[in-house]
Design an enzyme around this catalytic site. Structure first.
Site, PDB file in Angstrom:
ATOM      1  N   LEU A 502      -9.175  32.612  -0.636  1.00  0.00           N
ATOM      2  CA  LEU A 502      -8.246  33.374  -1.476  1.00  0.00           C
ATOM      3  C   LEU A 502      -6.895  32.683  -1.597  1.00  0.00           C
ATOM      4  CD1 LEU A 502      -8.744  37.031  -0.213  1.00  0.00           C
ATOM      5  CD2 LEU A 502      -9.346  36.142  -2.443  1.00  0.00           C
ATOM      6  N   GLY A 503      -6.475  32.036  -0.528  1.00  0.00           N
ATOM      7  CA  GLY A 503      -5.166  31.417  -0.547  1.00  0.00           C
ATOM      8  C   GLY A 503      -4.934  30.642   0.724  1.00  0.00           C
ATOM      9  N   GLY A 505      -1.703  29.244   3.593  1.00  0.00           N
ATOM     10  CA  GLY A 505      -0.320  29.233   4.013  1.00  0.00           C
ATOM     11  C   GLY A 505      -0.140  28.214   5.106  1.00  0.00           C
ATOM     12  N   GLY A 506       1.014  28.238   5.730  1.00  0.00           N
ATOM     13  CA  GLY A 506       1.323  27.235   6.731  1.00  0.00           C
ATOM     14  C   GLY A 506       0.367  27.209   7.910  1.00  0.00           C
ATOM     15  N   PHE A 507      -0.308  28.298   8.188  1.00  0.00           N
ATOM     16  CA  PHE A 507      -1.115  28.363   9.397  1.00  0.00           C
ATOM     17  C   PHE A 507      -2.610  28.271   9.153  1.00  0.00           C
ATOM     18  CE2 PHE A 507       2.836  29.938  10.864  1.00  0.00           C
ATOM     19  CZ  PHE A 507       2.901  29.483  12.155  1.00  0.00           C
ATOM     20  N   GLY A 508      -3.021  28.223   7.926  1.00  0.00           N
ATOM     21  CA  GLY A 508      -4.451  28.153   7.668  1.00  0.00           C
ATOM     22  C   GLY A 508      -4.797  28.845   6.365  1.00  0.00           C
ATOM     23  N   VAL A 510      -6.876  31.916   3.957  1.00  0.00           N
ATOM     24  CA  VAL A 510      -7.324  33.301   3.861  1.00  0.00           C
ATOM     25  C   VAL A 510      -8.615  33.344   3.039  1.00  0.00           C
ATOM     26  CG1 VAL A 510      -6.716  35.645   3.227  1.00  0.00           C
ATOM     27  CG2 VAL A 510      -4.930  34.033   3.824  1.00  0.00           C
ATOM     28  N   ASP A 621      10.228  38.574   5.536  1.00  0.00           N
ATOM     29  CA  ASP A 621       9.690  37.708   4.482  1.00  0.00           C
ATOM     30  C   ASP A 621       9.122  38.540   3.339  1.00  0.00           C
ATOM     31  OD1 ASP A 621       9.197  35.334   3.218  1.00  0.00           O
ATOM     32  OD2 ASP A 621       7.325  34.923   4.266  1.00  0.00           O
TER      33      ASP A 621
END
Ligand SMILES: *[C@@H]1O[C@H](CO)[C@@H](O)[C@H](O)[C@H]1NC(C)=O
Ligand SMILES: *[C@@H]1O[C@H](CO)[C@@H](O)[C@H](O)[C@H]1NC(C)=O
Ligand SMILES: *[C@@H]1O[C@H](CO)[C@@H](O)[C@H](O)[C@H]1NC(C)=O
Length: 813
Positions: A502-503, A505-508, A510, A621
């Site tokens: 799905l998307g 980010g900085g950590f991995g 989704v 955030d």
């Protein structure tokens, strides 16, 4: 006299050639390929033939994907010498070389075999996209006389090598096309720089514009996008014969390539399933302003979450003094250049430019330090390989340049400092020690006194203890989240297949998935690279587990098995708010009453976080991509990884680690790291302006006066024409007085000083009533960042482009 036999041979060869036709994968030495015919690889992945790029009429020999409808060329033979009609012929000549001819047998391109061939030669297009020449007798071996993979154009395919073949004196590098109509070499080059500590660099002409940082065993020091992850494996090979990097993909059914585009971005693109209409960008570098080479000069440190973006490392001061003209940094105290110097450790860095480095992979950190200390031109050292506890030694000589911060990642670097600089630090430490000692003594005294008092109230205290243990029990019960096992989640997400992604980010990454009972879920998969990630995860699990509100995303459970750390949420079918309001077509689906409902929902969710939940939580955030939408377009706030819990009445705190997203950060948070419920209110105000106007605060830049969205809204407000801000898409659906009221509230939320901003309970009241509102004062951050930072053009810099510099946890969608 020599001419005659030569004539004879070529005549004979020509005579023997027969026209190639049909879809074979090889050309033998007695065939030729003419314009209009193609070679197709065995399983039909790649096709080789003549093509005209874009609107050009020129003909080029190239390789493209056979199954992808948008012709995507991955290799071009005659980049520099197009054929201007359909007379092109490809054949193998008497010396075993491939030659491409145009009219009158003019050679426009050919291979250049160095050794003489003994047997007949054939050319074959392989399923990897590699076009090879091989000895017909040798057959299916992996040794080629020549291969197109050794001469890349602008594309790197899986298993292709970028770098050096020392044995054959070859350098394989990517060169961008000049334009979509012209495959001749353009301005940009992506190559592996050959030096002590090799690293890929991006050149514009001969100027270095970006570097990914050196290979550290896991990835490139400064490019998170180029680290191995569940979908891609990056690999670096360094030995006496070769030095290169390559990539491969875990799911072989996916079609992927890395391409250097004409504007100087190295993009990893991906297409999946046959007949896919278009390519998706998986990731790309450079990513933001700090990625521009040497932005902050020697010993400068680029950090996107600070204003200004260039800072000096500790122990250094700006070279230009108070002057605004940034020229990098200089040492506070000069070096002694002797054994008396010491080293200071810096963390979370992209390692500096490695053009003057020295590496030894068998030394340890202590030996590395000794060696660096002995050599007066050694300015810094660190482990060359960060796997495990770290190993090897890399040393830097000369000024250190192009250092940036990598939040939640990056590496340690030990930098040479003069003894006197270290002493001031030691002094400082001693002071802290003395103060600590005093504090300890005083506390001990207090404790002793309170112990005596405690003895006196022993009866009361017993009752208290019972209460306490009850509370602790409750706490533990609340923390009990359903644990999922890894097999269940792997099954639900098709083994974390790319198609379920799905998307990121900085950590991995989704993923979306479906449990056996039909329940749809969103799974956050934390990559195991960052140690900090685990803490954020625990923080997030603990927090969300305690929160229940219809405007907050629900956490179903989690899964921690070995290296895998997963969070399982309810799936929000309508993705996130930014997906709608910033899209020309989809924004029409959100009329005013829907938008107003979303605004009120976000406000209630935030109010719950700030006041109504037992914990007091600052989100830190809040932004459109963190507001998810359910079936009925009800908003739910997500991503509490950055949330900080406040106990009791603590309303403000200071943090060294500024996390959040540019464009939404309150001034006091961005510049001083001060955060409070009021900094969330600021972000809410920005979000409100975006929902009302359909424009991103970050991307917005008023060309005449350099105002950002906030500044523009403020200007319109003072000129008494706030309605000009309204998203034209809203049209008829608008309730004008409601919209104006919302603009008014948003301006109250984004006021410069936190004390002036309303708290969330007032905001909820204001949204739901017609009471007279106070006049707003000037907002914080009026100007677009472009105006504030010299040298930052509004055109192609990372800051104004669509990519957000998110320094946050995953963006769940
Ligand atoms: C190629 O051949 C044609 C006729 O066959 C002739 O008119 C033309 O001038 C030749 N071009 C070159 C470049 O020799
Ligand atoms: C090159 O890639 C960047 C990053 O994805 C993109 O913004 C830009 O539009 C691309 N340029 C061209 C000419 O496609
Ligand atoms: C320091 O190391 C560099 C690189 O190995 C070397 O060229 C130079 O001679 C050394 N200088 C001294 C003083 O040892």
């Amino acid at each position: 006299m020599d001419i005659l036999p030569f004539f004879f041979i070529s005549f004979k060869l020509l005579f023997l050639f027969c026209e190639f036709s049909g879809a074979a994968e090889t050309i033998s030495s007695s065939q030729y390929l003419s314009d209009g015919n193609t070679l197709v690889s065995k399983n039909g992945t790649f096709e080789l033939g003549f093509f005209s790029p874009g609107s050009s009429k020129n003909r080029y020999l190239g390789i493209w994907y056979k199954k992808i409808p948008v012709q995507t060329v991955v290799w071009v033979a005659n980049r520099l010498s197009p054929i201007n009609d359909s007379s092109g012929l490809l054949m193998i000549n008497s010396t075993g070389n491939l030659v491409l001819t145009s009219q009158n047998k003019t050679v426009v391109w050919s291979t250049n075999l160095t050794s003489e061939v003994q047997n007949p030669v054939m050319a074959e297009l392989l399923d990897s996209g590699n076009f090879v020449l091989r000895d017909e007798q040798v057959g299916n071996s992996e040794t080629f006389l020549w291969q197109s993979f050794d001469y890349p154009s602008d594309t790197l395919l899986p298993e292709m090598k970028l770098g050096w073949d020392f044995k054959n004196g070859l350098e394989r590098r990517l060169t961008a096309w000049k334009s979509p109509d012209d495959p001749s070499p353009g301005d940009f080059i992506w190559r592996l720089e050959l030096q002590g500590y090799p690293e890929p660099i991006l050149l514009k002409g001969s100027e270095k514009v970006y570097r990914s940082g050196p290979w550290n065993g896991l990835g490139f020091s400064g490019a998170e996008a180029m680290m191995s992850n569940p979908d891609f494996i990056f690999n670096m090979v360094s030995n006496e014969e070769e030095l290169y990097y390559s990539f491969s993909i875990t799911d072989k059914s996916l079609i992927t390539r890395i391409v250097l585009n004409q504007t100087g971005y190295v993009r990893q693109r991906i297409a999946w399933s046959e007949g896919t209409e278009s390519w998706n960008v998986y990731s790309y570098v450079p990513r933001d302003y700090c990625d521009n080479y040497g932005t902050c000069g020697p010993y400068g440190y680029c950090i996107t979450s600070k204003t200004p973006i260039c800072q000096c490392l500790k122990g250094f001061k700006p070279k230009s003094g108070e002057n605004l003209d940034w020229q990098g940094c200089v040492r506070n105290k000069p070096l002694n250049y002797s054994n008396k110097d010491g080293f200071v450790k810096f963390s979370e860095l992209k390692l500096p430019d490695a053009s003057e480095t020295w590496v030894n992979n068998s030394m340890n950190l202590k030996e590395c330090r000794e060696k660096c200390l002995q050599n007066s031109s050694c300015m810094a050292y660190t482990n060359s390989d960060i796997r495990g506890a770290g190993s090897g030694c890399a040393m830097w000589f000369g000024d250190l340049i192009d250092i940036r911060n990598i939040q939640n990642g990056g590496q340690d670097l030990y930098m040479r400092m003069s003894a006197s600089e270290l002493e001031t630090e030691d002094d400082h430490k001693t002071k802290i020690l003395v103060i600590t000692a005093i504090v300890v003594a005083v506390t001990a005294g207090v404790l002793i006194v309170s112990y005596c008092i405690h003895k006196k109230c022993i009866y009361k205290s017993r009752a208290n203890t019972e209460e306490n243990s009850l509370e602790m029990h409750q706490e533990r019960e609340e923390l009990e989240l359903p644990m999922f096992d890894l097999a269940t989640i792997a099954k639900a997400t098709n083994k974390f297949s790319f198609c379920n992604k799905l998307g990121e980010g900085g950590f991995g990454v989704v993923y979306q998935g479906t449990l056996a009972d039909g329940q749809e879920i969103a799974v956050k998969r934390l990559s195991n690279i960052s140690g900090q990630g685990l803490n954020e995860l625990k923080n997030e699990v603990t927090l969300i587990a305690k929160l229940q509100h219809r405007n907050l995303v629900k956490l179903f459970g989690c899964c921690i098995e070995g290296e895998e750390k997963l969070l399982i949420y309810e799936l929000m079918p309508n993705k996130s708010l930014d997906y709608f309001i910033f899209d020309q077509t989809r924004s029409k689906l959100l009329n005013w009453s829907k938008r107003f409902n979303i605004i009120c929902g976000i406000a209630r969710g935030l109010l719950y976080l700030h006041q109504d939940s037992r914990l007091r939580i600052i989100h830190r955030d809040l932004k459109t991509s963190n507001v998810l939408l359910d079936h009925e377009m009800n908003p739910k706030i997500s991503d509490f990884g950055l949330a900080k819990t406040f106990c009791g009445n603590q309303t403000e705190a200071n943090t060294k680690r500024v996390v959040g997203t540019y464009g939404y950060m309150a001034p006091e948070y961005a510049s001083e790291g001060l955060f409070s419920a009021k900094s969330d209110v600021f972000s809410f105000g920005i979000l409100l302006l975006e929902i009302l106007s359909g424009v991103r605060n970050r991307g917005f830049y008023h060309p005449e006066n350099g105002l950002n969205l906030t500044g523009y809204a403020w200007k319109l407000w003072n000129e008494n024409k706030p309605s000009e801000l309204i998203d034209p898409v809203l049209g008829e659906s608008c309730n004008i007085s409601e919209v104006i009221r919302c603009i008014h509230i948003s301006l109250l939320c984004v006021q410069q000083y936190p004390v002036d901003r309303p708290n969330m309970s007032s905001v909820v009241l204001m949204l739901g009533s017609d009471n007279v509102l106070p006049q707003p004062k000037q907002p914080g951050f009026l100007m677009s960042r472009n105006k504030l930072e010299p040298g930052l053009s509004s055109g192609d810099s990372g800051l104004t482009s669509k990519n957000e510099i998110t320094i946050s946890l995953l963006e769940a969608r």
